[in-house]
Design an enzyme around this catalytic site. Structure first.
Site, short mmCIF file in Angstrom:
data_model
loop_
_atom_site.label_atom_id
_atom_site.label_comp_id
_atom_site.label_asym_id
_atom_site.label_seq_id
_atom_site.Cartn_x
_atom_site.Cartn_y
_atom_site.Cartn_z
N LYS A 178 -6.31 -16.71 12.22
CA LYS A 178 -5.43 -17.37 11.25
C LYS A 178 -5.88 -17.09 9.83
O LYS A 178 -5.05 -16.91 8.93
CB LYS A 178 -5.40 -18.88 11.51
N ASN A 186 -0.95 -15.58 1.78
CA ASN A 186 -0.90 -16.69 0.83
C ASN A 186 -1.20 -16.31 -0.62
O ASN A 186 -0.44 -16.67 -1.53
CB ASN A 186 -1.84 -17.81 1.29
N ASN A 246 10.16 -18.73 4.06
CA ASN A 246 9.20 -19.79 3.77
C ASN A 246 8.39 -19.47 2.52
O ASN A 246 8.04 -18.31 2.26
CB ASN A 246 8.24 -19.96 4.95
#
Length: 316
Positions: A178, A186, A246
């Site tokens: 992750k 990000n 998103n």
């Protein structure tokens, strides 16, 4: 993420949200919580919510989904309201959160989880479920017997709520997997101020994503950790495509003018890389640029200025 989990789990279990954002607490108390699903439909939920946890009953399980910079404060909030045989589970981004929680709660009462679920806060009382993904809970040997017994119950509640959930013995691979995806997506979305899908539409950005992810792979490998998929860069691009609309959690922080989790993501990669003698130049640069943006505001005049970002990276 707290609102997302509260909406789903509150329909199948006795759930109380503990929040510190007054507008959110008031909105959910007065109007409930509206959840926008990935297919566009809306559902309405009525989870209990409080900003005064001391007034609640003791909890068997606490799910911690605050930003990494607030982990210590969250652990201090949880400590007096968690059952002696209770369990706190971190589902946060980055490294070091579980260790922080164990420092406050004890090793036997805090465990690590990883989730690929995505959420975007649209406004107080309204959240978008931005993307589905599995959630894994770690069966850590340092946990006490009562806490280990709670984990299968947590997995069952997640499944009842409609989530994909798994109980596993080894979490390091999933955590670093992750981390590789987060490091690739990000900081770039935050600096460019663009949704995730923008990244995979530009060849230069795809190369940056690949480099950032592979730096994480190298640091993990130096510790003997193998990621749970064969190509971290390809996995990051798959996630970016699946969550194309998103706005990443780091970008959401930038939008609000709040501190980001870059130190727990790129900064953590750089620190561990330094400890193991593995160079991580792109993660170092991304961390410094995001920190600079937190202090001085956007570094690029226009969102999506890829050429401008490349100049910043070259000059930094």
């Amino acid at each position: 993420m707290g609102s997302l989990l509260g909406a789903y789990l509150g329909d199948v279990a006795d759930v109380t949200l503990i929040g510190c954002w007054p507008e959110q607490v008031i909105a959910i108390r007065e109007r409930g919580l509206w959840l926008e699903h990935p297919d566009g439909r809306l559902s309405h939920h009525r989870p209990a919510i409080t900003n005064e946890p001391a007034a609640t009953d003791l909890f068997d399980v606490a799910l911690v989904v605050v930003k990494s910079r607030k982990t210590l404060a969250a652990a201090k909030t949880i400590a007096p309201v968690l059952q002696p045989d209770g369990l706190a589970i971190t589902l946060q981004n980055g490294l070091g959160n579980c260790a922080t929680m164990r420092g406050e709660l004890g090793e036997s009462r805090a465990s690590l989880g990883v989730t690929a679920e995505g959420a975007t806060m649209l406004e107080p009382g309204r959240v978008r479920h931005a993307g589905h993904g599995p959630t894994h809970f770690g069966r850590d040997a340092v946990l006490g017997s009562p806490q280990l017994a709670l984990l299968p119950q947590v997995v069952a509640q997640f499944e009842r709520a409609g989530f994909e959930a798994h109980l596993v013995d080894e979490m390091d691979s999933l955590v670093w997997g992750k981390l590789a995806v987060n490091a690739a997506i990000n900081p770039l979305t935050a600096l460019l101020r663009v949704p995730n899908g923008f990244l995979v539409q530009n060849e230069a950005l795809v190369k940056l994503m690949s480099l950032a992810a592979h730096e994480v792979v190298a640091v993990a490998a130096a510790q003997g950790i193998t990621l749970p998929y064969p190509d971290a860069a390809e996995r990051a691009m798959e996630v970016a495509r699946a969550t194309a609309h998103n706005r990443s959690s780091m970008l959401q922080d930038v939008d609000r003018g709040a501190p980001t989790e870059v130190e727990a993501i790129c900064g953590a990669v750089a620190r561990v890389g330094r400890d193991f003698g593995v160079p991580t130049p792109l993660n170092v640069k991304l961390c410094r640029l995001v920190r600079q943006m937190e202090t001085s505001g956007p570094l690029l005049a226009e969102p999506g200025d890829v050429a401008g970002l490349l100049r910043l990276l070259a000059d930094f």
